[in-house]
Design an enzyme around this catalytic site. Structure first.
Site, PDB file in Angstrom:
ATOM      1  N   GLY A  64      80.287  43.912  13.606  1.00 45.88           N
ATOM      2  CA  GLY A  64      80.598  45.309  13.900  1.00 45.88           C
ATOM      3  C   GLY A  64      81.287  45.580  15.217  1.00 45.88           C
ATOM      4  N   HIS A 122      92.837  44.011   9.426  1.00 46.38           N
ATOM      5  CA  HIS A 122      92.896  42.582   9.079  1.00 46.38           C
ATOM      6  C   HIS A 122      93.560  41.839  10.238  1.00 46.38           C
ATOM      7  CE1 HIS A 122      93.016  39.049   6.517  1.00 46.38           C
ATOM      8  NE2 HIS A 122      94.258  38.855   6.903  1.00 46.38           N
ATOM      9  N   ASP A 150      95.242  45.494  -4.066  1.00 46.14           N
ATOM     10  CA  ASP A 150      95.358  44.092  -3.649  1.00 46.14           C
ATOM     11  C   ASP A 150      94.627  43.878  -2.326  1.00 46.14           C
ATOM     12  OD1 ASP A 150      96.866  43.405  -5.842  1.00 46.14           O
ATOM     13  OD2 ASP A 150      98.759  43.909  -4.845  1.00 46.14           O
TER      14      ASP A 150
HETATM   15  C1  GAR Z   1      87.646  41.446  12.116  1.00 44.30           C
HETATM   16  O1  GAR Z   1      88.400  40.443  12.762  1.00 44.30           O
HETATM   17  C2  GAR Z   1      88.439  42.047  10.978  1.00 44.30           C
HETATM   18  O2  GAR Z   1      89.803  42.178  11.265  1.00 44.30           O
HETATM   19  C3  GAR Z   1      88.191  41.064   9.869  1.00 44.30           C
HETATM   20  O3  GAR Z   1      86.828  40.762   9.986  1.00 44.30           O
HETATM   21  C4  GAR Z   1      86.448  40.830  11.374  1.00 44.30           C
HETATM   22  C5  GAR Z   1      85.232  41.693  11.495  1.00 44.30           C
HETATM   23  O4  GAR Z   1      84.756  41.672  12.823  1.00 44.30           O
HETATM   24  N1  GAR Z   1      88.511  41.608   8.580  1.00 44.30           N
HETATM   25  C6  GAR Z   1      89.073  40.888   7.605  1.00 44.30           C
HETATM   26  O5  GAR Z   1      89.306  39.705   7.685  1.00 44.30           O
HETATM   27  C7  GAR Z   1      89.428  41.684   6.358  1.00 44.30           C
HETATM   28  N2  GAR Z   1      90.083  40.855   5.410  1.00 44.30           N
HETATM   29  P1  GAR Z   1      83.855  42.833  13.375  1.00 44.30           P
HETATM   30  O6  GAR Z   1      82.658  42.936  12.408  1.00 44.30           O
HETATM   31  O7  GAR Z   1      83.422  42.342  14.721  1.00 44.30           O
HETATM   32  O8  GAR Z   1      84.654  44.084  13.413  1.00 44.30           O
END
Ligand code: GAR
Length: 216
Positions: free
Chosen positions: A13, A111, A145
């Site tokens: 998070g 992402h 997608d």
């Molecule tokens: C982040 O780096 C986000 O961009 C990625 O998951 C991580 C979550 O971190 N999302 C994806 O890869 C979506 N395909 P967080 O829980 O610390 O925000």
């Protein structure tokens, strides 16, 4: 009126925290009305509670592969909180096309790559393998997608020859924390519009409104 945002998480998070902090600005056009986690033990749950944000747990595991049933439970929470905008922040569950359609133009994802390059799993490893010299992060509207849809903002970092997935991901994460609040600000202010596959920013915008390149 400030737009009502739900942040959906599955993990640590950190982007959620960046959004919560960004929304504290006096002129921020949106409020974080609820954090929804599909995992009760996600680290982000405790962080959201500590920040004083209402938290709802909608466990996905009991629904197994029945995505529509999980989404029905999720939709009830979103309706109860009168949510205008959904922000996926490390929410690791795919939606049905029906749910995506229902939230068309009202659901964002972040992402850690410069989409459309390197969607899906291990985007940092994919970027290193491809030998790209720049990578970054993308905030986009969600379409059926995975990791695709009209791009609101991108943030760019240099890729160094000695980068590992860990060092690259740390550098990109810092950019993520800047671009997600900026994107929500643009969308909540209704300064962007979806035009086919593209997201168009209304009026004159400074280049750094839609592309952040800290030179790291
Ligand atoms: C982040 O780096 C986000 O961009 C990625 O998951 C991580 C979550 O971190 N999302 C994806 O890869 C979506 N395909 P967080 O829980 O610390 O925000």
């Amino acid at each position: 009126m400030r737009r009502r945002v739900a942040i959906l998480i599955s993990g640590r998070g950190s982007n959620m925290t960046a959004l919560i902090e960004g929304a504290r600005a006096y002129d921020f056009p949106a409020e974080i009305s609820v954090v929804v986690s599909n995992k009760a033990n996600a680290a982000g749950v405790a962080k959201a509670r500590a920040a004083g944000i209402p938290v709802e747990i909608v466990e996905s595991r009991p629904f197994g592969k029945d995505r529509a049933a999980f989404e029905k439970a999720l939709q009830i929470v979103l309706d109860q909180r009168s949510i205008d905008l959904v922000c996926l922040a490390g929410f690791m569950r795919l939606f049905t096309p029906e749910f995506v359609q229902r939230w068309h133009g009202r659901m964002l994802n972040i992402h850690p790559s410069l989409l459309p390059s390197f969607p899906g799993l291990d985007p940092h490893g994919q970027a290193l393998k491809a030998g790209v010299k720049v990578s970054g992060a993308t905030v986009h509207f969600v379409t059926p997608d995975t990791d695709a849809g009209p791009i609101v903002i991108q943030g760019v970092v240099a890729v160094k020859d000695d980068d590992t997935a860990e060092t690259l991901s740390a550098r990109i994460l810092a950019v993520e924390h800047r671009i997600y609040p900026a994107a929500v600000r643009l969308v909540a202010d209704m300064r962007v519009r979806i035009d086919g596959d593209r997201c168009v920013t209304e009026g004159a915008v400074a280049p750094d409104t839609i592309m952040i390149a800290p030179g790291a």
